[in-house]
Design a protein around this motif. Sequence first.
Motif, PDB file in Angstrom:
ATOM      1  N   LEU A 100       0.821  -1.222   0.000  1.00 34.56           N
ATOM      2  CA  LEU A 100       0.000   0.000   0.000  1.00 34.56           C
ATOM      3  C   LEU A 100       0.851   1.267   0.000  1.00 34.56           C
ATOM      4  O   LEU A 100       0.630   2.152  -0.836  1.00 34.56           O
ATOM      5  N   PRO A 101       1.826   1.396   0.927  1.00 32.72           N
ATOM      6  CA  PRO A 101       2.639   2.621   0.879  1.00 32.72           C
ATOM      7  C   PRO A 101       3.418   2.766  -0.425  1.00 32.72           C
ATOM      8  O   PRO A 101       3.544   3.877  -0.960  1.00 32.72           O
ATOM      9  N   LEU A 102       3.965   1.667  -0.924  1.00 27.84           N
ATOM     10  CA  LEU A 102       4.736   1.743  -2.163  1.00 27.84           C
ATOM     11  C   LEU A 102       3.874   2.222  -3.325  1.00 27.84           C
ATOM     12  O   LEU A 102       4.273   3.108  -4.093  1.00 27.84           O
ATOM     13  N   ILE A 103       2.694   1.660  -3.460  1.00 26.92           N
ATOM     14  CA  ILE A 103       1.822   2.025  -4.578  1.00 26.92           C
ATOM     15  C   ILE A 103       1.262   3.426  -4.383  1.00 26.92           C
ATOM     16  O   ILE A 103       1.180   4.214  -5.323  1.00 26.92           O
ATOM     17  N   LYS A 104       0.909   3.778  -3.132  1.00 27.63           N
ATOM     18  CA  LYS A 104       0.322   5.103  -2.879  1.00 27.63           C
ATOM     19  C   LYS A 104       1.322   6.219  -3.171  1.00 27.63           C
ATOM     20  O   LYS A 104       0.978   7.225  -3.780  1.00 27.63           O
ATOM     21  N   TYR A 105       2.563   6.043  -2.723  1.00 28.77           N
ATOM     22  CA  TYR A 105       3.536   7.128  -2.856  1.00 28.77           C
ATOM     23  C   TYR A 105       4.385   7.061  -4.129  1.00 28.77           C
ATOM     24  O   TYR A 105       4.910   8.065  -4.569  1.00 28.77           O
ATOM     25  N   LEU A 106       4.513   5.883  -4.690  1.00 29.91           N
ATOM     26  CA  LEU A 106       5.373   5.752  -5.875  1.00 29.91           C
ATOM     27  C   LEU A 106       4.626   5.316  -7.130  1.00 29.91           C
ATOM     28  O   LEU A 106       5.231   5.174  -8.193  1.00 29.91           O
ATOM     29  N   GLY A 107       3.347   5.030  -6.982  1.00 27.63           N
ATOM     30  CA  GLY A 107       2.551   4.636  -8.142  1.00 27.63           C
ATOM     31  C   GLY A 107       2.982   3.283  -8.690  1.00 27.63           C
ATOM     32  O   GLY A 107       3.304   2.361  -7.934  1.00 27.63           O
TER      33      GLY A 107
END
Length: 193
Positions: A100-107
């Motif tokens: 979740l953090p990876l996709i939210k902040y880095l797309g």
Amino acid sequence: MEIGNQIKKHRNKLKWSQEMLAEKAYVSRQTISNWENDKSYPDIHSLLILGKLFNISLDELVKGDVETMKNEINKDEVKKFNSMSWLLAAMYIIMVVSPLPLIKYLGWIGGVIWGAIAAVAIFIAFRVEKMKKANNIQTYKEIAAFMEGKPLDEISADRLKTANRTAIKLMYGVISALIALTVCAAIGYFMYK
């Protein structure tokens, strides 16, 4: 280990070639060569066949190898598998916490990073299995158990249980990775829709 020397000594005493022994022991000539050169170790069934062919006891065939096997099981197995299990556990935790953090902040780049993390975790899981096979750990355990008086049928049953558990763990690992990948893809899709 001494088993390679013992096999070669008794084979030469009978004036048998590696091919002749291989045929009588129901293995390949390459397997005999690997045993004699300490590249691999015969399983308990092969040791029993060799003992009968050479007309010697299992104790005489494996001589001082039993203590060496026990030490190898205890030292190497514990040390390597403890370190690899901690690493694998850390990778699984990262796999669960990071999408979740990876996709939210880095797309989509975060999704690629998470995919790389998942690939490393799967690679480590396969390395653990490869180490186990390379060190012939299961075979050493079988021989040590046999030397302690455990019946051969029980040893074979333990081998089947271990093989089944390994297959189930591998299946769960692959399914978990696929589910996690699907969840990440769904999250990414809905976040950037």
